[in-house]
Design a protein around this motif. Structure first.
Motif, PDB file in Angstrom:
ATOM      1  N   GLY A  55       0.757  -1.074   0.032  1.00  0.00           N
ATOM      2  CA  GLY A  55       0.032   0.021  -0.021  1.00  0.00           C
ATOM      3  C   GLY A  55       0.843   1.176  -0.077  1.00  0.00           C
ATOM      4  N   SER A  57       2.229   2.929   1.963  1.00  0.00           N
ATOM      5  CA  SER A  57       1.715   3.905   3.187  1.00  0.00           C
ATOM      6  C   SER A  57       2.973   4.246   4.354  1.00  0.00           C
ATOM      7  CB  SER A  57       0.662   3.406   4.290  1.00  0.00           C
ATOM      8  OG  SER A  57       0.517   4.222   5.329  1.00  0.00           O
ATOM      9  N   TRP A 263      -6.708  -0.745  11.589  1.00  0.00           N
ATOM     10  CA  TRP A 263      -5.335  -0.535  11.341  1.00  0.00           C
ATOM     11  C   TRP A 263      -4.598  -1.456  10.647  1.00  0.00           C
ATOM     12  CZ3 TRP A 263      -4.783   3.850  15.138  1.00  0.00           C
ATOM     13  CH2 TRP A 263      -5.543   5.158  14.825  1.00  0.00           C
ATOM     14  N   GLU A 318     -11.550  -9.200   5.221  1.00  0.00           N
ATOM     15  CA  GLU A 318     -12.074  -7.928   4.425  1.00  0.00           C
ATOM     16  C   GLU A 318     -13.226  -7.598   5.020  1.00  0.00           C
ATOM     17  OE1 GLU A 318     -12.551 -11.762   2.153  1.00  0.00           O
ATOM     18  OE2 GLU A 318     -10.815 -11.093   3.480  1.00  0.00           O
ATOM     19  N   LYS A 472      -8.787   3.356   2.415  1.00  0.00           N
ATOM     20  CA  LYS A 472      -8.595   2.972   1.378  1.00  0.00           C
ATOM     21  C   LYS A 472      -7.176   2.266   1.136  1.00  0.00           C
ATOM     22  CE  LYS A 472      -8.278   4.584  -3.582  1.00  0.00           C
ATOM     23  NZ  LYS A 472      -7.941   5.777  -4.217  1.00  0.00           N
ATOM     24  N   PRO A 473      -6.809   0.981   0.794  1.00  0.00           N
ATOM     25  CA  PRO A 473      -5.857   0.410   1.143  1.00  0.00           C
ATOM     26  C   PRO A 473      -4.778   0.809   0.063  1.00  0.00           C
ATOM     27  CG  PRO A 473      -7.521  -1.245   0.412  1.00  0.00           C
ATOM     28  CD  PRO A 473      -8.132   0.121   0.744  1.00  0.00           C
ATOM     29  N   THR A 474      -5.237   0.972  -1.056  1.00  0.00           N
ATOM     30  CA  THR A 474      -4.118   1.051  -2.242  1.00  0.00           C
ATOM     31  C   THR A 474      -4.441   2.595  -2.902  1.00  0.00           C
ATOM     32  OG1 THR A 474      -5.400  -0.033  -3.759  1.00  0.00           O
ATOM     33  CG2 THR A 474      -3.804  -1.423  -2.437  1.00  0.00           C
TER      34      THR A 474
END
Length: 512
Positions: A55, A57, A263, A318, A472-474
């Protein structure tokens, strides 16, 4: 933190322009610092600088203390003699306004390997001595990190808790055996950290010479799949048999998500941390203060109490949400007292957004940490809204928005007409300059000691320039600006605003 009025810009280094697919610590970084100085700014705020995982992040890194190799400037490696001119002749066609992370990794990593091999073969005695000194001074985290990354690559990228049991539990014999086997790969990762910190230190010195202080960012949590958790499992609440997570960090439903945010991070075993006199946490802050001037603590309230969600193994990852959890107390007061005893004055900003309790506010105020005020949150409720400027204390940091918000233009354009009535009541009318300059002026004119503006808002960019969508993961963290946008005209405009509202640098020797 200084009590003098000042201002600065929020911009992550990956957002710099340049030929090589992502911003780095080379020429464009120095030009940005020149821009800050020319516009009268005294602070540059960055996001976490660590090596990112899935991702991309910066809040989910493989190490809380390592630097992101993608930020290493290829041109500075060339200047150091580790790459040749021809190595940089054939550069792929990269996007100018987005970071294509996978493409950047595919391009840069072979060049990093070549630079490392050249270093091994041709480094001068001075360079070798500096490298050895770096490895020795950072050994308390660097050894584990370099071995972790080498092992991760040897296991096809698998998470550490999926490795062989003897590696998961850190058997000394297994670590020694794999350390010998992966010696070359371990040296490579140490070289990358040496290159990152050498380049970052030079850039920080350049900023300091121009009276620019750097605000770094400490995420309260670290990634489960990280060298930090692998090397220090007792610091975290892990399943004692599988080292997977039974408990996960997050926040309950809030402004950003109706189901809360889960998270993916482990929560701390604060009882064990207290028994060690918070050694790991103190080392983390000491390491950060080696390369930034001020630290913003992301999710500050987690030091007073933190949201814990017990994971139901019957629910697919998910489908999990953070709605069902509980607040658990943390020993924040004891920790910050210990930290203050170890490092002295604490140059800390507290990210105190979301639902704050009197206990969290008391912890923040006990140590005189400035909190955060977001102007995008100011409109649409009653006059008691704490984000309205006339309710600010002086000891706070005001932002138009943060990396988690839309840009100011995007925020305004996405609101319903009835929502914008509150803004019109406040301003009377939106100026011809645009809503972004109205909020920037409001931030600068407020009583807040420090005003920080995302660079996107100075440009007046809309939603496509947004940095992150929480939950939003990506697809996040990709925005870059084109070269040539930080003009002398923009610097002069910002400087005039800075001077008008008393945020310009004070003459040397002015008392705080």
């Amino acid at each position: 933190m200084s009590s003098l009025r000042a201002s600065g810009v929020l911009l992550h280094p990956t957002s710099f322009p340049g030929r090589y697919g992502t911003g780095d610590l080379g020429l464009e970084a120095y030009q940005f610092i020149d821009f800050l100085a020319a516009s009268g700014q005294q602070y540059w705020q960055v996001l976490p600088l660590g090596p990112t995982g899935y991702g991309n992040s910066p809040y989910m890194c493989y190490s809380a203390l390592a630097g992101n190799p993608l930020l290493i400037s290829l041109e500075l490696l060339q200047d150091s003699g580790f790459l040749e001119d021809g190595d940089l002749w054939h550069v792929p066609e990269f996007s100018g306004d987005r970071v294509e992370f996978e493409k950047v990794v595919a391009y840069k990593m072979p060049l990093f390997h070549k630079a490392c091999n050249t270093f091994k073969e041709k480094a001068s005695e001075v360079q070798r001595t500096k490298f050895a000194g770096f490895c020795e001074s950072k050994a308390y985290w660097l050894d584990d990190y370099a071995l972790f990354m080498a092992l991760k690559e040897a296991h096809g990228g698998a998470s550490w808790y999926q490795w062989e049991p003897e590696l998961v539990t850190r058997s000394p014999e297994a670590l020694e055996q794999w350390g010998k086997r992966l010696n070359s790969e371990i040296t490579f990762h140490k070289f990358l950290q040496f290159a990152f910190f050498s380049q970052w230190s030079q850039l920080k010195q350049y900023a300091g010479d121009r009276d620019i202080q750097i605000i770094g960012d400490i995420p309260i949590y670290v990634a489960h799949d990280s060298a930090d958790v692998w090397a220090n499992p007792k610091n975290f609440c892990l399943n004692k048999e599988t080292y997977e997570l039974d408990l996960m960090a997050g926040v309950p439903p809030d402004y950003f998500s109706s189901t809360g945010q889960l998270w993916g991070n482990p929560v701390y075993n604060w009882e064990h941390l207290q028994q060690t006199n918070f050694k790991w946490w103190v080392q983390r802050f000491e390491a950060m203060l080696d390369y930034v001037d001020v630290i913003r603590i992301d999710h500050f309230r987690g030091f007073e109490s933190f949201w814990v969600v017990e994971l139901d193994p019957e629910v697919k990852p998910e489908d999990r949400t953070a709605e069902k959890g509980e607040w658990v107390k943390a020993p924040g007061k004891e920790f910050f007292e210990t930290l203050r005893d170890k490092v002295g004055k604490l140059p800390i900003l507290a990210e105190d957004l979301g639902v704050m309790t009197p206990e969290v506010e008391e912890l923040r105020d006990t140590f005189d940490f400035p909190g955060m005020k977001i102007l995008q949150f100011a409109f649409g409720s009653d006059p008691g809204n704490p984000f309205l400027p006339f309710n600010f204390p002086r000891n706070c940091v005001v932002y138009t928005g943060t990396h988690d918000n839309d840009t100011t233009v995007g925020w305004y354009e996405s609101r319903e007409e009835w929502e914008n009535e509150a803004i019109l009541r406040f301003f009377g009318q939106i100026s011809p300059e645009g809503i972004h300059w109205d909020l920037i002026r409001l931030a600068f004119s407020s009583v807040s000691n420090l005003a920080i503006i995302p660079l996107q808002d100075f440009f007046g960019f809309g939603t496509p320039a947004r940095m992150n969508y929480p939950g939003k993961p990506t697809g996040n963290w990709e925005w870059r600006y084109w070269g040539g946008l930080i003009t002398p005209e923009l610097a002069e405009r910002i400087k005039n605003l800075t001077q008008t509202f008393g945020r310009a640098p004070q003459p040397k020797g002015t008392p705080e």
